[in-house]
Design a protein around this motif. Structure first.
Motif, PDB file in Angstrom:
ATOM      1  N   LEU A   1      -5.828   9.390   6.244  1.00  0.00           N
ATOM      2  CA  LEU A   1      -4.505   9.156   5.669  1.00  0.00           C
ATOM      3  C   LEU A   1      -4.330  10.075   4.470  1.00  0.00           C
ATOM      4  CD1 LEU A   1      -1.877   7.462   5.458  1.00  0.00           C
ATOM      5  CD2 LEU A   1      -3.192   5.850   4.054  1.00  0.00           C
ATOM      6  N   TYR A   2      -3.217  10.810   4.467  1.00  0.00           N
ATOM      7  CA  TYR A   2      -2.927  11.764   3.395  1.00  0.00           C
ATOM      8  C   TYR A   2      -1.625  11.384   2.693  1.00  0.00           C
ATOM      9  CZ  TYR A   2      -6.435  14.666   5.659  1.00  0.00           C
ATOM     10  OH  TYR A   2      -7.609  15.135   6.196  1.00  0.00           O
ATOM     11  N   GLY A   3      -1.622  11.546   1.372  1.00  0.00           N
ATOM     12  CA  GLY A   3      -0.395  11.362   0.617  1.00  0.00           C
ATOM     13  C   GLY A   3      -0.477  10.364  -0.512  1.00  0.00           C
ATOM     14  N   GLY A   4      -1.466   9.498  -0.497  1.00  0.00           N
ATOM     15  CA  GLY A   4      -1.602   8.530  -1.585  1.00  0.00           C
ATOM     16  C   GLY A   4      -2.113   9.199  -2.851  1.00  0.00           C
ATOM     17  N   ARG A   5      -1.594   8.812  -3.975  1.00  0.00           N
ATOM     18  CA  ARG A   5      -2.003   9.357  -5.276  1.00  0.00           C
ATOM     19  C   ARG A   5      -2.122   8.209  -6.268  1.00  0.00           C
ATOM     20  NH1 ARG A   5      -3.233  12.594  -2.336  1.00  0.00           N
ATOM     21  NH2 ARG A   5      -2.361  14.623  -1.937  1.00  0.00           N
ATOM     22  N   ALA A   6      -2.846   8.432  -7.360  1.00  0.00           N
ATOM     23  CA  ALA A   6      -3.031   7.394  -8.376  1.00  0.00           C
ATOM     24  C   ALA A   6      -1.692   6.900  -8.908  1.00  0.00           C
ATOM     25  CB  ALA A   6      -3.904   7.917  -9.513  1.00  0.00           C
ATOM     26  N   ASP A   7      -0.733   7.802  -9.053  1.00  0.00           N
ATOM     27  CA  ASP A   7       0.578   7.410  -9.575  1.00  0.00           C
ATOM     28  C   ASP A   7       1.575   7.062  -8.466  1.00  0.00           C
ATOM     29  OD1 ASP A   7       0.849  10.000  -8.608  1.00  0.00           O
ATOM     30  OD2 ASP A   7       2.128  10.668 -10.248  1.00  0.00           O
ATOM     31  N   ASN A   8       1.133   7.078  -7.213  1.00  0.00           N
ATOM     32  CA  ASN A   8       2.002   6.772  -6.077  1.00  0.00           C
ATOM     33  C   ASN A   8       1.138   6.300  -4.905  1.00  0.00           C
ATOM     34  OD1 ASN A   8       4.123   6.518  -4.334  1.00  0.00           O
ATOM     35  ND2 ASN A   8       4.620   8.679  -4.227  1.00  0.00           N
ATOM     36  N   ALA A   9       0.445   5.186  -5.108  1.00  0.00           N
ATOM     37  CA  ALA A   9      -0.483   4.687  -4.091  1.00  0.00           C
ATOM     38  C   ALA A   9       0.256   4.198  -2.849  1.00  0.00           C
ATOM     39  CB  ALA A   9      -1.327   3.558  -4.669  1.00  0.00           C
ATOM     40  N   ILE A  10      -0.378   4.399  -1.719  1.00  0.00           N
ATOM     41  CA  ILE A  10       0.101   3.851  -0.452  1.00  0.00           C
ATOM     42  C   ILE A  10      -0.504   2.461  -0.318  1.00  0.00           C
ATOM     43  CG2 ILE A  10       0.023   4.093   2.056  1.00  0.00           C
ATOM     44  CD1 ILE A  10      -0.177   7.150   1.598  1.00  0.00           C
ATOM     45  N   THR A  11       0.331   1.458  -0.027  1.00  0.00           N
ATOM     46  CA  THR A  11      -0.191   0.097   0.129  1.00  0.00           C
ATOM     47  C   THR A  11      -0.151  -0.373   1.588  1.00  0.00           C
ATOM     48  OG1 THR A  11       1.975  -0.849  -0.396  1.00  0.00           O
ATOM     49  CG2 THR A  11       0.412  -0.578  -2.223  1.00  0.00           C
TER      50      THR A  11
ATOM     51  N   GLN B   1      -1.538   7.847  21.146  1.00  0.00           N
ATOM     52  CA  GLN B   1      -0.561   6.984  20.477  1.00  0.00           C
ATOM     53  C   GLN B   1      -1.297   5.908  19.697  1.00  0.00           C
ATOM     54  OE1 GLN B   1       1.933   5.586  23.758  1.00  0.00           O
ATOM     55  NE2 GLN B   1       3.463   7.101  23.177  1.00  0.00           N
ATOM     56  N   LEU B   2      -0.771   5.595  18.514  1.00  0.00           N
ATOM     57  CA  LEU B   2      -1.309   4.518  17.694  1.00  0.00           C
ATOM     58  C   LEU B   2      -0.227   3.468  17.501  1.00  0.00           C
ATOM     59  CD1 LEU B   2      -3.208   6.534  14.929  1.00  0.00           C
ATOM     60  CD2 LEU B   2      -4.097   5.663  17.107  1.00  0.00           C
ATOM     61  N   SER B   3      -0.653   2.248  17.200  1.00  0.00           N
ATOM     62  CA  SER B   3       0.274   1.147  16.982  1.00  0.00           C
ATOM     63  C   SER B   3      -0.333   0.207  15.948  1.00  0.00           C
ATOM     64  CB  SER B   3       0.494   0.412  18.307  1.00  0.00           C
ATOM     65  OG  SER B   3       1.359  -0.686  18.137  1.00  0.00           O
ATOM     66  N   GLY B   4       0.512  -0.560  15.289  1.00  0.00           N
ATOM     67  CA  GLY B   4       0.045  -1.550  14.326  1.00  0.00           C
ATOM     68  C   GLY B   4       0.290  -1.106  12.897  1.00  0.00           C
ATOM     69  N   THR B   5      -0.096  -1.957  11.964  1.00  0.00           N
ATOM     70  CA  THR B   5       0.093  -1.691  10.543  1.00  0.00           C
ATOM     71  C   THR B   5      -1.204  -1.984   9.808  1.00  0.00           C
ATOM     72  OG1 THR B   5       2.408  -2.346  10.734  1.00  0.00           O
ATOM     73  CG2 THR B   5       1.498  -2.242   8.522  1.00  0.00           C
ATOM     74  N   VAL B   6      -1.556  -1.103   8.876  1.00  0.00           N
ATOM     75  CA  VAL B   6      -2.739  -1.328   8.046  1.00  0.00           C
ATOM     76  C   VAL B   6      -2.320  -1.402   6.582  1.00  0.00           C
ATOM     77  CG1 VAL B   6      -4.367  -0.284   9.660  1.00  0.00           C
ATOM     78  CG2 VAL B   6      -3.320   1.134   7.911  1.00  0.00           C
ATOM     79  N   LYS B   7      -3.093  -2.188   5.823  1.00  0.00           N
ATOM     80  CA  LYS B   7      -2.814  -2.361   4.401  1.00  0.00           C
ATOM     81  C   LYS B   7      -4.068  -2.038   3.591  1.00  0.00           C
ATOM     82  CE  LYS B   7      -1.582  -6.685   4.607  1.00  0.00           C
ATOM     83  NZ  LYS B   7      -1.033  -8.008   4.263  1.00  0.00           N
ATOM     84  N   GLY B   8      -3.855  -1.588   2.371  1.00  0.00           N
ATOM     85  CA  GLY B   8      -4.945  -1.291   1.454  1.00  0.00           C
ATOM     86  C   GLY B   8      -4.366  -0.643   0.215  1.00  0.00           C
ATOM     87  N   THR B   9      -5.228  -0.153  -0.634  1.00  0.00           N
ATOM     88  CA  THR B   9      -4.784   0.621  -1.790  1.00  0.00           C
ATOM     89  C   THR B   9      -5.308   2.028  -1.598  1.00  0.00           C
ATOM     90  OG1 THR B   9      -4.807  -1.324  -3.202  1.00  0.00           O
ATOM     91  CG2 THR B   9      -4.822   0.815  -4.304  1.00  0.00           C
ATOM     92  N   PHE B  10      -4.451   2.905  -1.137  1.00  0.00           N
ATOM     93  CA  PHE B  10      -4.821   4.279  -0.827  1.00  0.00           C
ATOM     94  C   PHE B  10      -4.246   5.173  -1.922  1.00  0.00           C
ATOM     95  CE2 PHE B  10      -3.962   1.955   3.186  1.00  0.00           C
ATOM     96  CZ  PHE B  10      -5.263   1.862   3.659  1.00  0.00           C
TER      97      PHE B  10
END
Length: 125
Positions: free
Chosen positions: A103-113, A48-57
Motif C-alpha cells: 500500500l502506497y500513499g500513507g504519510r505521518a501527516d496523512n495516514a490511511i486508516t 481482482q481483489l475485494s473487501g476492505t482493510v483497516k489499520g494505521t498506514f
C-alpha cells in the motif's frame, strides 16, 4: 481452487475462485474480508481483489499476502479508495510476484486508516 473448466459467462471466465488474503500484523478486515481471484476477460488475465482493510498506514507498507495460487508473474497495480483526508481519496495497491500486497500513499501527516479493494482489477500476466 482452479475453475479453469468453468464456462465463460458474459465474456468472463473465472480461472481461480475467490481466496482469502493473509493480513499483516496490525491490519484488520472490515465487514467484507479481503480476498482475491483470477479471471479472464477477452483473453486477458486479471487479478481482482475485494473487501476492505483497516489499520494505521502512515508510510508505504506491506498490508497482506496473496495465496500461492494468486502470485502474479509481474507486478500489478491499481488505485483504490481510501479514507478522504486532506483532499486525498485514493491510494495505490501493488501485488508483486513475491505475493506481497503493498500500500502506497500513507504519510505521518496523512495516514490511511482504511482501503476498499473492490476496484482493484489489474492485468495479471
Amino acid at each position: 481452487m482452479s475453475l479453469s473448466g468453468a464456462p465463460e459467462t458474459d465474456g468472463v471466465k473465472v480461472l481461480t475462485d475467490w481466496l482469502p488474503l493473509t493480513l499483516a500484523a496490525g491490519v484488520t478486515a472490515d465487514t467484507h474480508p479481503p480476498r482475491g481471484r483470477v479471471i479472464s476477460l477477452g483473453g486477458t488475465t486479471f487479478l481482482q481483489l475485494s473487501g476492505t482493510v483497516k489499520g494505521t498506514f502512515d508510510k508505504d507498507t506491506v498490508f497482506g499476502t496473496l495465496p500461492d495460487a494468486l502470485a502474479p508473474s509481474l507486478t500489478t497495480r491499481a488505485t483504490v479508495p481510501r479514507n478522504n483526508t486532506a483532499g486525498v481519496c485514493v491510494a495505490r495497491v501493488e501485488a508483486g510476484g513475491d505475493r506481497a500486497l503493498r500500500l502506497y500513499g500513507g504519510r505521518a501527516d496523512n495516514a490511511i486508516t482504511w482501503v476498499q479493494l473492490d476496484s482493484f482489477s489489474a492485468v495479471w500476466n
